[in-house]
Design an enzyme around this catalytic site. Structure first.
Site, PDB file in Angstrom:
ATOM      1  N   GLY A  46       0.836  -1.202   0.000  1.00  0.00           N
ATOM      2  CA  GLY A  46       0.000   0.000   0.000  1.00  0.00           C
ATOM      3  C   GLY A  46       0.864   1.242   0.000  1.00  0.00           C
ATOM      4  CD  GLN A  51       3.452   5.930   2.626  1.00  0.00           C
ATOM      5  OE1 GLN A  51       2.478   5.354   2.161  1.00  0.00           O
ATOM      6  NE2 GLN A  51       4.449   5.284   3.202  1.00  0.00           N
ATOM      7  CB  CYS A  95       5.537   2.237   7.514  1.00  0.00           C
ATOM      8  SG  CYS A  95       5.040   3.791   6.729  1.00  0.00           S
ATOM      9  CG  LEU A  96       6.706   1.066   1.403  1.00  0.00           C
ATOM     10  CD1 LEU A  96       6.078   1.297   0.035  1.00  0.00           C
ATOM     11  CD2 LEU A  96       7.825   0.032   1.312  1.00  0.00           C
ATOM     12  CG  HIS A 137      -0.353   1.112   7.133  1.00  0.00           C
ATOM     13  ND1 HIS A 137       0.650   0.541   7.902  1.00  0.00           N
ATOM     14  CD2 HIS A 137       0.271   2.069   6.396  1.00  0.00           C
ATOM     15  CE1 HIS A 137       1.803   1.140   7.638  1.00  0.00           C
ATOM     16  NE2 HIS A 137       1.607   2.066   6.714  1.00  0.00           N
ATOM     17  CD  GLU A 138      -0.901   2.600   2.751  1.00  0.00           C
ATOM     18  OE1 GLU A 138      -0.494   3.772   2.676  1.00  0.00           O
ATOM     19  OE2 GLU A 138      -0.149   1.648   3.033  1.00  0.00           O
ATOM     20  CG  HIS A 141       0.510   6.771   5.581  1.00  0.00           C
ATOM     21  ND1 HIS A 141       1.647   7.296   6.152  1.00  0.00           N
ATOM     22  CD2 HIS A 141       0.784   5.464   5.356  1.00  0.00           C
ATOM     23  CE1 HIS A 141       2.569   6.342   6.277  1.00  0.00           C
ATOM     24  NE2 HIS A 141       2.069   5.219   5.799  1.00  0.00           N
TER      25      HIS A 141
END
Ligand SMILES: [Zn+2]
Length: 173
Positions: A46, A51, A95-96, A137-138, A141
């Protein structure tokens, strides 16, 4: 398509609340395509627009993890969680934007999300398992919330300090 740069801690943009997408046009669809390419290359399941430096409410997800499995990319514009199930699911999330950290997080196991698709059509989707976790999660963000916020303040501070130090070393190099 182009691969985009993923911002990481301690970039303050990660704490910004993303604004709604006002117009769904080719430019936005290109951004979504580039985000998908960036996500697959990372690899991740995701990615939120913030991000890659664009604080707008746009996320891409693909919870088909198995290498053999066909890609199942989903683009969600202005996603809104309209229902959360009572069952909970614990998953160790990465997480990226916070490389090499994993946090065990308990979240609702099922949800219903309403969003606009790439053509601006309103969609509703029921999700469970990894897909539900990734969507939550997204969407976090988009509200400036990160997986480290589920940790104690002490643990969170240690991680943030490490990333700040790393950023300083990199800019000095
Ligand atoms: Zn993340």
């Amino acid at each position: 398509m182009a691969k985009l740069h993923i911002i990481t801690l301690p970039d303050p943009l990660l704490r910004q609340v993303s604004g709604p997408v006002e117009r769904i046009d080719d430019e936005l669809r290109r951004l979504a395509d580039d985000m998908l390419e960036t996500m697959y290359a990372a690899p991740g399941v995701g990615l939120a627009a913030v991000q890659v430096g664009v604080p707008r409410r746009l996320i891409v997800v693909d919870a088909a993890r198995d290498e053999e499995e066909e890609h199942r990319p989903i683009t969600m514009i202005n996603p809104r969680i309209i229902l959360l199930g009572e069952d909970r699911r614990i998953y160790e999330e990465g997480c990226l934007s916070i490389p090499d950290e994993r946090v065990e997080i308990e979240r609702p196991a099922t949800l219903r999300v309403r969003y606009l698709d790439r053509d601006g059509r309103e969609q509703e989707m029921d999700a469970d398992g990894l897909l539900a976790t990734v969507i939550l999660h997204e969407v976090d963000h988009l509200d400036g919330r990160l997986i480290i916020d589920f940790l104690s303040r002490l643990k969170r501070d240690i991680i943030v300090r490490r990333f700040k130090k790393q950023a300083k070393t990199e800019s000095a190099a």
